[in-house]
Scaffold this active site. Structure first.
Site, PDB file in Angstrom:
ATOM      1  N   HIS A  60      32.698 -21.823  54.312  1.00 26.39           N
ATOM      2  CA  HIS A  60      32.004 -23.049  53.942  1.00 26.39           C
ATOM      3  C   HIS A  60      32.473 -24.243  54.771  1.00 26.39           C
ATOM      4  O   HIS A  60      31.669 -25.090  55.167  1.00 26.39           O
ATOM      5  CB  HIS A  60      32.222 -23.337  52.460  1.00 26.39           C
ATOM      6  CG  HIS A  60      31.462 -24.519  51.948  1.00 26.39           C
ATOM      7  ND1 HIS A  60      30.124 -24.462  51.634  1.00 26.39           N
ATOM      8  CD2 HIS A  60      31.847 -25.794  51.696  1.00 26.39           C
ATOM      9  CE1 HIS A  60      29.720 -25.646  51.213  1.00 26.39           C
ATOM     10  NE2 HIS A  60      30.746 -26.479  51.244  1.00 26.39           N
ATOM     11  N   TYR A  63      32.803 -22.942  59.282  1.00 25.93           N
ATOM     12  CA  TYR A  63      31.645 -22.424  60.013  1.00 25.93           C
ATOM     13  C   TYR A  63      32.058 -21.328  60.994  1.00 25.93           C
ATOM     14  O   TYR A  63      31.518 -21.209  62.086  1.00 25.93           O
ATOM     15  CB  TYR A  63      30.922 -23.564  60.759  1.00 25.93           C
ATOM     16  CG  TYR A  63      30.308 -24.594  59.852  1.00 25.93           C
ATOM     17  CD1 TYR A  63      28.997 -24.480  59.430  1.00 25.93           C
ATOM     18  CD2 TYR A  63      31.045 -25.679  59.391  1.00 25.93           C
ATOM     19  CE1 TYR A  63      28.423 -25.423  58.585  1.00 25.93           C
ATOM     20  CE2 TYR A  63      30.489 -26.621  58.539  1.00 25.93           C
ATOM     21  CZ  TYR A  63      29.178 -26.488  58.137  1.00 25.93           C
ATOM     22  OH  TYR A  63      28.624 -27.412  57.294  1.00 25.93           O
ATOM     23  N   GLU A 109      22.861 -30.661  51.939  1.00 24.03           N
ATOM     24  CA  GLU A 109      23.921 -29.671  51.793  1.00 24.03           C
ATOM     25  C   GLU A 109      23.603 -28.746  50.627  1.00 24.03           C
ATOM     26  O   GLU A 109      22.724 -29.029  49.803  1.00 24.03           O
ATOM     27  CB  GLU A 109      25.284 -30.348  51.585  1.00 24.03           C
ATOM     28  CG  GLU A 109      25.898 -30.897  52.863  1.00 24.03           C
ATOM     29  CD  GLU A 109      27.394 -31.075  52.743  1.00 24.03           C
ATOM     30  OE1 GLU A 109      27.900 -31.154  51.599  1.00 24.03           O
ATOM     31  OE2 GLU A 109      28.074 -31.153  53.788  1.00 24.03           O
ATOM     32  N   SER A 110      24.365 -27.668  50.541  1.00 22.75           N
ATOM     33  CA  SER A 110      24.137 -26.661  49.507  1.00 22.75           C
ATOM     34  C   SER A 110      25.202 -26.735  48.422  1.00 22.75           C
ATOM     35  O   SER A 110      26.349 -27.084  48.677  1.00 22.75           O
ATOM     36  CB  SER A 110      24.155 -25.267  50.140  1.00 22.75           C
ATOM     37  OG  SER A 110      25.425 -25.008  50.730  1.00 22.75           O
ATOM     38  N   HIS A 111      24.806 -26.400  47.216  1.00 24.83           N
ATOM     39  CA  HIS A 111      25.737 -26.173  46.108  1.00 24.83           C
ATOM     40  C   HIS A 111      25.206 -24.997  45.305  1.00 24.83           C
ATOM     41  O   HIS A 111      24.964 -25.082  44.098  1.00 24.83           O
ATOM     42  CB  HIS A 111      25.868 -27.434  45.244  1.00 24.83           C
ATOM     43  CG  HIS A 111      27.285 -27.745  44.891  1.00 24.83           C
ATOM     44  ND1 HIS A 111      27.697 -28.114  43.641  1.00 24.83           N
ATOM     45  CD2 HIS A 111      28.413 -27.740  45.650  1.00 24.83           C
ATOM     46  CE1 HIS A 111      28.998 -28.327  43.629  1.00 24.83           C
ATOM     47  NE2 HIS A 111      29.451 -28.110  44.841  1.00 24.83           N
ATOM     48  N   HIS A 113      26.195 -21.393  44.819  1.00 24.49           N
ATOM     49  CA  HIS A 113      26.926 -20.518  43.905  1.00 24.49           C
ATOM     50  C   HIS A 113      27.459 -21.253  42.677  1.00 24.49           C
ATOM     51  O   HIS A 113      27.358 -20.737  41.560  1.00 24.49           O
ATOM     52  CB  HIS A 113      28.054 -19.801  44.651  1.00 24.49           C
ATOM     53  CG  HIS A 113      27.555 -18.824  45.673  1.00 24.49           C
ATOM     54  ND1 HIS A 113      28.348 -18.319  46.675  1.00 24.49           N
ATOM     55  CD2 HIS A 113      26.335 -18.273  45.856  1.00 24.49           C
ATOM     56  CE1 HIS A 113      27.634 -17.493  47.429  1.00 24.49           C
ATOM     57  NE2 HIS A 113      26.411 -17.459  46.952  1.00 24.49           N
ATOM     58  N   ARG A 132      28.160 -39.113  48.342  1.00 29.03           N
ATOM     59  CA  ARG A 132      29.406 -39.640  48.920  1.00 29.03           C
ATOM     60  C   ARG A 132      29.453 -39.436  50.426  1.00 29.03           C
ATOM     61  O   ARG A 132      30.054 -40.241  51.150  1.00 29.03           O
ATOM     62  CB  ARG A 132      30.626 -39.003  48.246  1.00 29.03           C
ATOM     63  CG  ARG A 132      30.830 -39.450  46.817  1.00 29.03           C
ATOM     64  CD  ARG A 132      32.215 -39.085  46.299  1.00 29.03           C
ATOM     65  NE  ARG A 132      32.487 -37.668  46.428  1.00 29.03           N
ATOM     66  CZ  ARG A 132      32.075 -36.737  45.578  1.00 29.03           C
ATOM     67  NH1 ARG A 132      31.347 -37.069  44.526  1.00 29.03           N
ATOM     68  NH2 ARG A 132      32.386 -35.463  45.763  1.00 29.03           N
ATOM     69  N   SER A 334      38.027 -32.143  42.458  1.00 27.65           N
ATOM     70  CA  SER A 334      37.604 -33.160  41.494  1.00 27.65           C
ATOM     71  C   SER A 334      36.701 -34.165  42.184  1.00 27.65           C
ATOM     72  O   SER A 334      36.941 -34.571  43.320  1.00 27.65           O
ATOM     73  CB  SER A 334      38.828 -33.873  40.903  1.00 27.65           C
ATOM     74  OG  SER A 334      39.596 -32.989  40.120  1.00 27.65           O
ATOM     75  N   GLN A 335      35.698 -34.600  41.479  1.00 29.72           N
ATOM     76  CA  GLN A 335      34.655 -35.430  42.075  1.00 29.72           C
ATOM     77  C   GLN A 335      35.015 -36.922  42.049  1.00 29.72           C
ATOM     78  O   GLN A 335      36.046 -37.325  41.526  1.00 29.72           O
ATOM     79  CB  GLN A 335      33.356 -35.212  41.306  1.00 29.72           C
ATOM     80  CG  GLN A 335      32.844 -33.781  41.394  1.00 29.72           C
ATOM     81  CD  GLN A 335      32.382 -33.412  42.783  1.00 29.72           C
ATOM     82  OE1 GLN A 335      31.341 -33.853  43.236  1.00 29.72           O
ATOM     83  NE2 GLN A 335      33.158 -32.599  43.468  1.00 29.72           N
ATOM     84  N   ASN A 559      24.130 -28.078  57.411  1.00 30.58           N
ATOM     85  CA  ASN A 559      25.016 -27.282  56.578  1.00 30.58           C
ATOM     86  C   ASN A 559      24.622 -25.820  56.737  1.00 30.58           C
ATOM     87  O   ASN A 559      23.450 -25.506  56.917  1.00 30.58           O
ATOM     88  CB  ASN A 559      24.856 -27.737  55.114  1.00 30.58           C
ATOM     89  CG  ASN A 559      25.653 -26.895  54.134  1.00 30.58           C
ATOM     90  OD1 ASN A 559      25.099 -26.321  53.207  1.00 30.58           O
ATOM     91  ND2 ASN A 559      26.948 -26.825  54.305  1.00 30.58           N
TER      92      ASN A 559
END
Length: 763
Positions: A60, A63, A109-111, A113, A132, A334-335, A559
């Site tokens: 991730h 690459y 971008e991917s999220h 899974h 962000r 953590s976000q 991504n």
């Protein structure tokens, strides 16, 4: 991670105990990767160093399977294309100049899974992370979009995943006050167990306010600000996003279940405003958001892009969990956290702004004149590494790739032998079946959960072809964005399929009246360890890069998401393409619905051919996937876009809709329903009605023009060499759609078919 609770694993201890066993395989590192880390350091890594390398060398973040192929984007980018970019591949997000001193940044971008494990938080934190990225460039986020893909619409697990994902996207974006202006909702059995949750954000700034992620200036301070650091998300990028799921992937059935990040949009909203004031007061040297890989990523990337080393004291990091190890602090995802580089003279002002916004801010280190990233914890050194080896010098694999032996059989299984509707009744039934299918039905049930018009600058949003946002209220300058990919086309021919995705997104931006300017992408594929998947990836990358070069639109970033498969079942290859366009005056935008002018003429632009490989008709009616996708002519796409943009600028077009999934039939139904206006559609008497109605030939649009502008517009098309045909007339007094010599539909009948499907499945 296994931890020695009685003795900190320091760099000194690592040197003294070279043979101590370490759980590198459990962290996703291969034997040779672990040995390379030992060679770089001249010793075994500490627990904290091992954690950093494992997340930063994950698929991730590094690459490592795609880097060799992604270089082709750079190889095909011309000097003229580069002139449009202020920041490109390698930065948090791409940035382009859109005129009048404005710069726009955008990325997808991917999220994937995490959104299967915990749909709400997985999708919500996907939105938070991409926002962000935009913020880290110095821009105010303006809008989001969400390309989504799920298993069959009637599958039990889709009913679990889809509502949670949609609620997560809505909950986070709505709380941030960001309009959701576009995206997709696609269903296919290959996404069962592996949904695709891609998130896009677009932001704007004055060009001179661009910020980049670098830590320069010996003595400059490193300040961590935003939310506290907890245990959520540890292992997200190295496990969830970098490995294939095996067997039962339901909750409780996974072998690998690290915590999914937990988002707090209200904290992020305050963080956004705090950052924008920090930028405005010019107290930031460099900045990086904390997303995938957390502090490991932020510190190593900032240091690697700077001109020295960096020192970090982990004891200063504000925590929200007790007993966290150094490795956990560094790996936490953590976000709502950012990391800034600040000159000593600006620290007090920086902290004062953070206090004003009630944002926790802590000085955790400084830029040094050394060469390494050094991290202390409990008074001892637990990390001492060359930062570029962590951030940018991970393994690069030349994965084997080969055209699958089955590809010839797939392409030879054309839809030509499928039974086609021929009578008026059969054509009528086919239209209603397709319009009401999950593939083509209205997405209102999804998009009505999003606030599409908050902040008052949304000009176009779903169900329009592209989302459009006003950037400058004084001049009405704006930008449009669209994301597209027909994964069935890519499966049939990855090179052409990727170009068709580019062409559709490019066309969708132009149908709104915006000039396509730049591209981002989210390349979703199965396991890179499968040579057939890597062949799909290589062909798609080359198709997209060659297409962008031909159209003159640069790829500004993107991504890659691999391992999108469950067991041996890979998803359909899905290179989502996002195109951004600019429009000088959003008041000239072109809407989708007809009925804006009395008696508008309907004109079909482009050529219609007998092309049904990968079509919705073949998929929905016959469950068929084979043959080759429609032809792609990028020069024709460029010409069509130029005509649409000119028609918008000169007030010659009152409505427009591109022709793609479902063909002309779907386009006219949507234009009539969106505009709440009747119409009469004229077919060519010398051509097959079925082909005219349902072909998915590319490079086409259906436009409505005022009667007073018809001659001027058609003369322009003829002079430029763009084929056109009079295809009917809008009738604002009618409540019917008449397809001459085929069928007549009441608008209420069509609306019930189009709008009723998703609520019945998910409401």
């Amino acid at each position: 991670m296994a931890t020695d609770t009685t003795l900190t694993d320091t760099t000194a201890r690592a040197a003294e105990t070279p043979d101590a066993p370490q759980p590198y395989a459990e962290l996703g590192l291969a034997d040779d990767e672990y040995q390379r880390i030992r060679e770089i350091l001249g010793r075994r890594p500490t627990e904290a160093e091992l954690a950093m390398y494992s997340v930063m060398w994950s698929e991730h973040c590094s690459y490592k399977s795609s880097k060799r192929h992604l270089g082709y984007f750079g190889d095909t980018t011309t000097a003229e294309m580069r002139e449009k970019m202020l920041a490109g591949i390698g930065e948090n997000a791409g940035v382009v100049d859109v005129g009048d001193g404005w710069a726009v940044t955008f990325k997808v971008e991917s999220h994937n899974h995490p959104s299967y494990v915990e749909p709400y938080q997985g999708a919500a934190t996907g939105v938070g992370g991409i926002v962000r990225d935009i913020l880290a460039m110095g821009a105010r986020p303006l809008a989001v979009a969400d390309p989504l893909r799920f298993g069959p619409a009637d599958a039990e697990d889709t009913r679990r995943v889809l509502p949670g994902v949609v609620a997560g996207v809505a909950g986070y974006g709505n709380c941030l006050g960001l309009p959701n202006v576009g995206g997709e909702v696609v269903f296919d059995r290959t996404y069962a167990g592996n949904p695709l949750v891609n998130a896009m954000c677009v932001g704007a700034m004055r060009a001179e306010d661009l910020h980049l992620a670098h830590a320069s200036g010996t003595g400059n301070k490193i300040i961590l600000f935003g939310a506290r650091t907890g245990l959520d998300g540890i292992g997200g990028v190295s496990v969830l996003a970098s490995a294939t799921f095996d067997g039962d992937e339901s909750a409780g059935g996974r072998k690998k279940l690290p915590s999914v990040q937990v988002g707090d949009p209200f904290t992020e909203k305050v963080l956004i405003e705090c950052c924008l004031e920090l930028f405005a007061k010019d107290v930031v040297v460099g900045i990086q958001d904390l997303g995938g890989a957390g502090l490991s990523c932020a510190t190593s990337e900032l240091a690697a892009a700077g001109d020295g080393g960096m020192y970090i004291d982990l004891d200063r990091v504000p925590l929200r969990a007790e007993g966290m190890t150094a490795a956990e602090i560094l790996s936490s995802e953590s976000q709502e956290r950012m990391c800034a580089v600040v000159a000593p003279s600006d620290v007090d002002a920086f902290m004062e702004i953070c206090r004003k916004w009630d944002v926790i801010a802590t000085e955790i280190g400084e830029v040094t004149d050394g060469a390494n990233l050094v991290i202390n914890w409990h008074g001892e050194t637990v990390v001492d590494v060359p930062p570029r080896t962590v951030a940018h010098q991970g393994p690069v694999y030349d994965r084997p790739y080969a055209r699958p032996a089955s590809q010839d059989d797939i392409q030879s299984a054309t839809p030509d032998s499928l039974t086609r509707p021929s009578t008026p009744d059969e054509l009528r039934d086919t239209l209603l079946r397709l319009v009401s299918s999950p593939d083509l039905a209205s997405r209102d049930w999804v998009t009505q959960q999003y606030d599409r018009y908050v902040r008052g600058n949304t000009v176009l949003a779903q169900p329009a072809d592209s989302g459009m946002i006003r950037v400058d209220e004084s001049t009405s300058r704006g930008v449009a964005v669209s994301t597209d990919c027909n994964s069935r086309y890519v499966y049939l021919d990855p090179y052409r399929g990727a170009q068709l995705a580019l062409a559709e997104a490019y066309r969708n931006v132009a149908t709104g009246g915006a000039q396509p300017l730049a591209v981002t992408n989210c390349l979703n594929f199965g396991s890179p360890e499968d040579p057939g998947v890597m062949w799909q990836f290589e062909r798609a990358v080359h198709g997209l890069a060659d297409g962008c070069a031909e159209l003159g639109v640069p790829v500004t970033g993107g991504n890659v998401s691999f391992y999108n498969q469950t067991g041996d079942t890979a998803i359909l290859p899905t290179p989502v393409v996002g195109v951004l366009g600019v429009i000088d005056d959003v008041r000239r935008r072109i809407p989708t619905g007809i009925g804006n002018e009395p008696g508008e003429s309907l004109l079909l632009l482009g050529d219609t051919r007998d092309e049904f490989g990968g079509s919705v008709w073949a998929h929905v009616v016959h469950g068929h996937l084979g043959g080759t996708p429609p032809e792609v002519d990028l020069e024709r796409e460029r010409l069509l876009a130029e005509i649409l943009v000119a028609g918008s600028r000169d007030g010659m077009i009152s409505a427009a809709h591109d022709l793609s999934d479902g063909g002309l039939a779907q386009a006219i139904v949507e234009m009539a329903l969106v505009g709440q206006c009747g119409a009469r559609l004229l077919l060519d008497p010398d051509a097959d009605p079925f082909v005219q109605l349902f072909s998915e030939s590319a490079g086409r649009a259906l436009v409505a023009v005022p009667r007073t502008e018809e001659l001027r517009f058609t003369e322009m098309c003829s002079a430029r060499g763009l084929p056109w045909r009079k295809a009917g007339v809008a009738d604002e007094q009618s409540d019917q759609l008449e397809i001459q010599d085929v069928a007549t539909f009441g608008l209420d009948e069509l609306r019930e078919a189009w709008e009723g499907t998703l609520p019945k499945l998910f409401a």
